[in-house]
Design a protein around this motif. Structure first.
Motif, PDB file in Angstrom:
ATOM      1  N   TRP A  31       0.863  -1.077  -0.198  1.00 30.71           N
ATOM      2  CA  TRP A  31      -0.006  -0.062  -0.166  1.00 30.71           C
ATOM      3  C   TRP A  31       0.867   1.274   0.063  1.00 30.71           C
ATOM      4  N   PHE A  32       1.912   1.311   0.907  1.00 26.24           N
ATOM      5  CA  PHE A  32       2.652   2.305   0.712  1.00 26.24           C
ATOM      6  C   PHE A  32       3.490   2.426  -0.401  1.00 26.24           C
ATOM      7  N   TYR A  33       4.023   1.279  -0.864  1.00 22.77           N
ATOM      8  CA  TYR A  33       4.765   1.486  -2.167  1.00 22.77           C
ATOM      9  C   TYR A  33       3.766   2.015  -3.223  1.00 22.77           C
ATOM     10  N   GLY A  34       2.614   1.665  -3.239  1.00 20.73           N
ATOM     11  CA  GLY A  34       1.772   2.150  -4.099  1.00 20.73           C
ATOM     12  C   GLY A  34       1.250   3.738  -3.966  1.00 20.73           C
ATOM     13  N   ILE A  35       1.355   4.185  -2.851  1.00 21.28           N
ATOM     14  CA  ILE A  35       1.140   5.629  -2.802  1.00 21.28           C
ATOM     15  C   ILE A  35       1.850   6.473  -3.550  1.00 21.28           C
ATOM     16  N   GLY A  36       3.453   5.967  -3.361  1.00 24.87           N
ATOM     17  CA  GLY A  36       4.548   6.793  -3.948  1.00 24.87           C
ATOM     18  C   GLY A  36       4.410   6.843  -5.684  1.00 24.87           C
ATOM     19  N   LYS A  37       3.783   5.711  -6.179  1.00 24.69           N
ATOM     20  CA  LYS A  37       3.733   5.378  -7.427  1.00 24.69           C
ATOM     21  C   LYS A  37       2.619   5.574  -7.976  1.00 24.69           C
ATOM     22  N   HIS A  38       1.376   5.985  -7.280  1.00 18.55           N
ATOM     23  CA  HIS A  38       0.208   6.475  -7.787  1.00 18.55           C
ATOM     24  C   HIS A  38      -0.450   5.328  -8.302  1.00 18.55           C
ATOM     25  N   LYS A  39      -0.528   4.353  -7.680  1.00 19.65           N
ATOM     26  CA  LYS A  39      -1.352   3.157  -8.202  1.00 19.65           C
ATOM     27  C   LYS A  39      -2.474   2.844  -7.780  1.00 19.65           C
ATOM     28  N   THR A  40      -3.368   2.228  -8.524  1.00 20.73           N
ATOM     29  CA  THR A  40      -4.859   2.235  -7.874  1.00 20.73           C
ATOM     30  C   THR A  40      -4.950   0.963  -6.846  1.00 20.73           C
ATOM     31  N   VAL A  41      -6.017   0.757  -6.107  1.00 24.06           N
ATOM     32  CA  VAL A  41      -6.252  -0.028  -5.196  1.00 24.06           C
ATOM     33  C   VAL A  41      -6.298  -1.384  -5.789  1.00 24.06           C
ATOM     34  N   ILE A  42      -6.737  -1.453  -6.750  1.00 16.64           N
ATOM     35  CA  ILE A  42      -6.866  -2.729  -7.613  1.00 16.64           C
ATOM     36  C   ILE A  42      -5.487  -3.242  -7.943  1.00 16.64           C
ATOM     37  N   GLU A  43      -4.513  -2.434  -8.383  1.00 19.57           N
ATOM     38  CA  GLU A  43      -3.167  -2.960  -8.776  1.00 19.57           C
ATOM     39  C   GLU A  43      -2.409  -2.976  -7.376  1.00 19.57           C
ATOM     40  N   ASN A  44      -2.963  -2.448  -6.306  1.00 24.53           N
ATOM     41  CA  ASN A  44      -1.997  -2.761  -5.157  1.00 24.53           C
ATOM     42  C   ASN A  44      -2.457  -4.061  -4.664  1.00 24.53           C
ATOM     43  N   SER A  45      -3.828  -4.415  -4.635  1.00 30.12           N
ATOM     44  CA  SER A  45      -4.376  -5.645  -4.336  1.00 30.12           C
ATOM     45  C   SER A  45      -3.640  -6.766  -5.182  1.00 30.12           C
ATOM     46  N   LEU A  46      -3.500  -6.700  -6.361  1.00 28.60           N
ATOM     47  CA  LEU A  46      -3.136  -7.723  -7.222  1.00 28.60           C
ATOM     48  C   LEU A  46      -1.693  -7.905  -6.911  1.00 28.60           C
ATOM     49  N   LEU A  47      -1.114  -6.866  -6.760  1.00 28.12           N
ATOM     50  CA  LEU A  47       0.429  -7.018  -6.274  1.00 28.12           C
ATOM     51  C   LEU A  47       0.509  -7.672  -4.931  1.00 28.12           C
ATOM     52  N   SER A  48      -0.125  -7.283  -3.910  1.00 31.82           N
ATOM     53  CA  SER A  48       0.083  -8.074  -2.481  1.00 31.82           C
ATOM     54  C   SER A  48      -0.311  -9.513  -2.515  1.00 31.82           C
ATOM     55  N   THR A  49      -1.459  -9.653  -3.469  1.00 34.76           N
ATOM     56  CA  THR A  49      -2.030 -11.005  -3.544  1.00 34.76           C
ATOM     57  C   THR A  49      -0.893 -11.948  -4.219  1.00 34.76           C
ATOM     58  N   SER A  50      -0.216 -11.184  -5.047  1.00 34.98           N
ATOM     59  CA  SER A  50       0.990 -12.155  -5.851  1.00 34.98           C
ATOM     60  C   SER A  50       1.920 -12.439  -5.051  1.00 34.98           C
ATOM     61  N   ILE A  51       2.566 -11.581  -4.271  1.00 31.00           N
ATOM     62  CA  ILE A  51       3.669 -11.420  -3.421  1.00 31.00           C
ATOM     63  C   ILE A  51       3.303 -12.805  -2.328  1.00 31.00           C
ATOM     64  N   LEU A  52       1.909 -12.643  -1.905  1.00 33.37           N
ATOM     65  CA  LEU A  52       1.434 -13.710  -0.679  1.00 33.37           C
ATOM     66  C   LEU A  52       1.492 -15.187  -1.323  1.00 33.37           C
ATOM     67  N   SER A  53       1.005 -15.269  -2.575  1.00 37.51           N
ATOM     68  CA  SER A  53       0.898 -16.566  -3.203  1.00 37.51           C
ATOM     69  C   SER A  53       2.072 -17.056  -3.589  1.00 37.51           C
TER      70      SER A  53
END
Length: 87
Positions: A31-53
């Protein structure tokens, strides 16, 4: 291929506690990485789900390769709650 004669046991209670700590830390860091890059919530959730998987896949793969087993230290979940059977 060498097969281990003794197996390593990990308490399932510790795995559960570590999981409860890793998931929020991963989500918050993405989430904090996405704030600096101006990513959407969907992109942040996809990235975090990918890391966890990927982390879960590596945990299972390495655990199976090394012969690590979980020791059931939690027990039945229903034992931790009072069962009311009055109707």
């Amino acid at each position: 291929m060498r097969i281990a004669k003794t197996r390593k046991f990990i308490d399932s209670k510790y795995v559960f506690i570590i999981t409860l700590l890793v998931i929020p830390v991963t989500i918050l860091s993405v989430w904090f990485y996405g704030i600096g890059k101006h990513k959407t919530v969907i992109e942040n959730s996809l990235l975090s789900t990918s890391i966890l998987s990927i982390a879960f896949f590596l945990f299972i793969t390495i655990g199976l390769y090394k012969g690590i087993k979980l020791k059931d230290t939690i027990g039945k979940i229903t034992d931790h709650y009072l069962q009311k059977t009055s109707f």
